[in-house]
Design a protein around this motif. Structure first.
Motif, short mmCIF file in Angstrom:
data_model
loop_
_atom_site.label_atom_id
_atom_site.label_comp_id
_atom_site.label_asym_id
_atom_site.label_seq_id
_atom_site.Cartn_x
_atom_site.Cartn_y
_atom_site.Cartn_z
N ASN A 38 3.67 0.79 0.08
CA ASN A 38 5.02 0.45 -0.38
C ASN A 38 5.30 -1.03 -0.24
O ASN A 38 6.39 -1.45 0.14
CB ASN A 38 6.07 1.27 0.37
N GLY A 39 4.27 -1.84 -0.51
CA GLY A 39 4.42 -3.28 -0.50
C GLY A 39 4.22 -3.94 0.85
O GLY A 39 4.24 -5.18 0.94
N ASN A 40 4.03 -3.16 1.88
CA ASN A 40 3.87 -3.72 3.23
C ASN A 40 2.41 -3.72 3.63
O ASN A 40 1.74 -2.68 3.59
CB ASN A 40 4.68 -2.89 4.23
N PRO A 41 1.87 -4.88 4.07
CA PRO A 41 0.47 -4.93 4.49
C PRO A 41 0.23 -4.05 5.71
O PRO A 41 1.08 -3.96 6.60
CB PRO A 41 0.27 -6.42 4.84
N VAL A 42 -0.94 -3.39 5.73
CA VAL A 42 -1.31 -2.57 6.88
C VAL A 42 -2.71 -2.97 7.34
O VAL A 42 -3.52 -3.46 6.55
CB VAL A 42 -1.28 -1.06 6.53
N ILE A 43 -2.96 -2.76 8.62
CA ILE A 43 -4.27 -3.07 9.18
C ILE A 43 -5.19 -1.86 8.99
O ILE A 43 -4.81 -0.73 9.31
CB ILE A 43 -4.16 -3.43 10.67
N VAL A 44 -6.38 -2.10 8.47
CA VAL A 44 -7.36 -1.04 8.23
C VAL A 44 -8.60 -1.34 9.06
O VAL A 44 -9.11 -2.46 9.06
CB VAL A 44 -7.74 -0.94 6.73
N ALA B 20 -14.69 -0.62 4.80
CA ALA B 20 -15.99 -0.56 4.13
C ALA B 20 -16.10 0.68 3.25
O ALA B 20 -16.62 0.62 2.13
CB ALA B 20 -17.11 -0.59 5.16
N LYS B 21 -15.59 1.80 3.76
CA LYS B 21 -15.63 3.05 2.99
C LYS B 21 -14.77 2.95 1.74
O LYS B 21 -15.18 3.33 0.64
CB LYS B 21 -15.15 4.21 3.87
#
Length: 249
Positions: A92-98, A104-105
């Motif tokens: 929803n437009g908000n950056p998230v940490i992955v 990689a997946k």
């Protein structure tokens, strides 16, 4: 005797030239296939399509490719972006940490979908190794059979996968392909292209996706397909394809 020897040499030389004129270099096959399928448009146009309710976008930006995947789920929109310098996700437009493992997946999945959508473009990437295996026939049509492998450097996580492409000798289009992969337990697949359409100069196809009922080599799939011994696993359809003509050169 000298004159006779010269005449024999001339005939041998002409014979060799005639035989060589019937051969074709594997690079010529790939180049012609890319040319008839879209050529330089692949590297200049912005492209988008839907696959299984997920939207994919290719943005060509000053010579660099940006690959996107957009997943809409009720009130949530997940935007995944794959660039040359890494993977990004917003919700929803908000950056998230992955986590790196999941990034990689996701990256591999996005890259794979875009790769198949734009074939044969991509077969001239620096990490690609091409080998002409010979010629074969499907029905009444003749094909060049080409093996594709990848260098470990710049070959991605799946660099050890093996692909085989069958290029129609008249059209140079890849009507069939097969591959052997090692992720998720490994396996092989055979794809049959259908529903070809040209959209603003670029060729797109759908695929019947087959698998073998037993663990076999990718090199055995052609024979099993011809004897109808492969199982239809899925049908892969690209929908709502858009090629932006405004940025195509």
């Amino acid at each position: 005797m000298l004159r006779f020897t010269v005449i024999i040499f001339i005939f041998i030389t002409i014979g060799c030239r005639n035989r060589n004129s019937d051969t074709i270099d594997v690079q010529d096959i790939i180049d012609k296939s890319i040319e008839v399928s879209g050529g330089n448009l692949y590297s200049s146009c912005n492209i988008s399509f839907t696959l299984r309710d997920v939207r994919y976008e290719l943005e060509n930006n000053s010579g660099r490719k940006i690959l996107k995947r957009i997943i809409n789920n009720d009130s949530t929109t997940i935007l995944d972006i794959l660039k040359h310098n890494g993977f990004e996700r917003t919700i929803n437009g908000n950056p998230v940490i992955v986590a790196d493992s999941m990034a990689a997946k996701y990256s591999n999945s996005i890259n794979s979908v875009h790769y198949f959508a734009y074939l044969p473009y991509g077969l001239n990437d620096p990490a690609v190794n091409k080998k002409l295996l010979g010629e074969t026939q499907f029905g009444d049509r003749q094909y060049y059979k080409v093996e594709v492998t990848f260098d470990e450097k710049d070959g991605g996580e799946d660099f050890d996968d093996i692909y085989i492409y069958w290029f129609n000798k008249e059209t140079y289009k890849p009507d069939y392909l097969a591959y052997e992969f090692n992720v998720d337990g490994g396996g092989t697949r055979f794809r049959e292209a259908f529903n070809e359409r040209i959209i603003n100069g670029i060729r797109f196809v759908d695929y019947n996706n087959y698998k073998a009922s037993k663990n076999i080599s990718v090199y055995e799939l052609e024979a099993l397909f011809k004897t109808k011994e492969l199982d239809l696993l899925s049908t892969i359809r690209l929908e709502d394809i858009e090629v932006n003509p405004d940025n195509c050169n």
